[in-house]
Every structure is written in C-alpha cells, then in structure tokens.
Design a protein around this motif. Structure first.
Motif, mmCIF file in Angstrom:
data_model
loop_
_atom_site.group_PDB
_atom_site.id
_atom_site.type_symbol
_atom_site.label_atom_id
_atom_site.label_comp_id
_atom_site.label_asym_id
_atom_site.label_seq_id
_atom_site.Cartn_x
_atom_site.Cartn_y
_atom_site.Cartn_z
ATOM 1 N N GLN A 57 -10.163 17.711 -3.837
ATOM 2 C CA GLN A 57 -9.133 17.019 -3.070
ATOM 3 C C GLN A 57 -8.351 16.040 -3.933
ATOM 4 O O GLN A 57 -7.111 16.014 -3.910
ATOM 5 N N SER A 58 -9.071 15.237 -4.710
ATOM 6 C CA SER A 58 -8.401 14.267 -5.582
ATOM 7 C C SER A 58 -7.555 14.975 -6.628
ATOM 8 O O SER A 58 -6.454 14.532 -6.961
ATOM 9 N N ARG A 59 -8.069 16.087 -7.133
ATOM 10 C CA ARG A 59 -7.325 16.848 -8.148
ATOM 11 C C ARG A 59 -6.052 17.434 -7.556
ATOM 12 O O ARG A 59 -5.000 17.462 -8.216
ATOM 13 N N ALA A 60 -6.118 17.897 -6.325
ATOM 14 C CA ALA A 60 -4.938 18.470 -5.674
ATOM 15 C C ALA A 60 -3.844 17.421 -5.530
ATOM 16 O O ALA A 60 -2.666 17.693 -5.803
ATOM 17 N N VAL A 61 -4.220 16.211 -5.109
ATOM 18 C CA VAL A 61 -3.237 15.140 -4.964
ATOM 19 C C VAL A 61 -2.660 14.759 -6.322
ATOM 20 O O VAL A 61 -1.456 14.523 -6.464
ATOM 21 N N PHE A 62 -3.522 14.704 -7.324
ATOM 22 C CA PHE A 62 -3.072 14.400 -8.687
ATOM 23 C C PHE A 62 -2.045 15.421 -9.169
ATOM 24 O O PHE A 62 -0.973 15.056 -9.667
ATOM 25 N N GLY A 124 -3.954 5.576 -5.834
ATOM 26 C CA GLY A 124 -4.841 4.652 -5.150
ATOM 27 C C GLY A 124 -5.422 3.641 -6.117
ATOM 28 O O GLY A 124 -4.702 2.975 -6.854
ATOM 29 N N SER A 125 -6.760 3.560 -6.159
ATOM 30 C CA SER A 125 -7.414 2.544 -6.980
ATOM 31 C C SER A 125 -7.570 2.955 -8.438
ATOM 32 O O SER A 125 -7.912 2.109 -9.282
ATOM 33 N N ASP A 126 -7.348 4.224 -8.757
ATOM 34 C CA ASP A 126 -7.588 4.716 -10.117
ATOM 35 C C ASP A 126 -6.280 4.922 -10.882
ATOM 36 O O ASP A 126 -5.393 5.664 -10.450
#
Length: 209
Positions: A57-62, A124-126
């Motif tokens: 999920q995080s990779r998709a947003v990235f 986000g935070s990263d």
C-alpha cells in the motif's frame, strides 16, 4: 551544460537525447536518464527514502506520487521554463498564463495532500525522494529565466508545502548540494537565488533581485 558537454559524443552515448540528468552506476552497469527513474533506482539501491516493494500500500502511494511529479508537475515546469521551444515565440505569451494556472493548481493539490496525510512530508511522516523532487520543481518554477517566473507569493497560500520546503532547506545534505553548485545560502526553494554557475546565453551571470 554551459560548455556543451551534454552534446559531446561521450555524453550522447549515455543519453542520445542529450538531456540531463543521467545516472551511470559503475557498480551495476545501469544507465538511467529520467529523473523519476533515477530517484526510484537510487532509493531502492540504498534502501532509503522510499517504501520497500513488499510494503504494497505504501509503495503504491509512493509510485503514484513519484509518477505525478515526473509526468505532470515536472513536465509542466519544463513547459513553463522553455515555453518558446514548445509553442514558438508568437504563442508563448498567450500560453504562459495558462501554464502558471496549471502550476498553481498542481501545488495547491499537493499542499492539500500533505495536510491530509498529516505531514510533514508528501507521504506523511516519512521523508522520501518525492519531497526533494517536489522542492526542485518548485525552485525551477520560481526561477524560470526566459520569462516571468511563477510568483513567489503563491506559497503564502500553501502552508503545508511551505513548511515542507522550510524543513528541507534546513538539512545539511541540502546545504552541501547547493554549496557544491556555488549557490549562496538562502531559502533555496522558497526564494531561490541562482548559482554562480548558471549563466545566460551571453555568458553573464544571472541575478535575481
């Protein structure tokens, strides 16, 4: 580039289009010439500044964010920077206001996205390579040399984006990068000043006042 090195036979073997940036990785032998691809490659090679592929999920947003920056924001910033090259001198003055409108719209959307994600960064935070890419595009839009740049006041309406740029400007790595380009210490992204290496066609330094 001012000496035409990007048109040399050596460089054209790396990128026949004669455009920068180009990354030649001596360790792997990989040669890449698109900014988004270079940033993705470097993040994966170093295991930093991007979610790992297994984090679906995080990779998709990235990837969505990186591709938007590359395909939309960067492309429109380049159109703003080199308007005459795309539409000719006669149409440039007509097209520029429309490009400025698009750039403002992109930045407004990104500002809202930072706020929705909880900030302080795009994801986000990263911190990620997307933040550096965004900052570079903002700098480019505010310092475009061939015509009126995007007004710096646009950032006063974008508090989350402004905060992101401020935090990047405070990083030692950013200071080192701009020092290497002989750029005076400044608000590098919010109120950019040209590097002493940046020259116009006459060979004279550019000065932003």
């Amino acid at each position: 580039m001012h000496e035409g090195a990007h048109r040399s036979d050596e460089f054209l073997r790396l990128n026949p289009r004669g455009m920068v940036p180009v990354l030649a990785d001596e360790n792997s032998g990989a040669v890449l010439s698109e900014t988004g691809a270079i940033l993705n490659y470097l993040a994966d090679q170093n295991g930093q500044l991007a979610p790992e592929p297994k984090e679906a999920q995080s990779r998709a947003v990235f990837l969505q964010t990186l591709f938007f920056l590359s395909n939309t924001l960067h492309s429109d910033a380049q159109l703003q920077y080199y308007t005459e090259r795309y539409v000719g001198d006669d149409l440039a003055e007509i097209v520029r206001p429309k490009i400025h409108d698009r750039m403002r719209s992109h930045l407004k959307m990104l500002d809202a996205s930072i706020g929705q994600n909880g900030g302080p960064w795009l994801l986000g935070s990263d911190l990620s390579v997307c933040d550096f890419y965004l900052a570079g595009c903002v700098r480019w839009a505010l310092i475009a040399p061939r015509h009126a740049p995007l007004e710096a006041e646009v950032l006063t309406q974008l508090p989350f984006l402004t905060k992101l740029l401020e935090q990047l400007e405070a990083r030692d790595s950013v200071h080192r990068a701009f020092d290497a380009e002989d750029t005076p210490r400044s608000a590098y992204f919010r109120a950019p000043i040209r590097s002493s290496r940046t020259r116009d066609a006459s060979g004279l330094p550019w000065h932003i006042v």
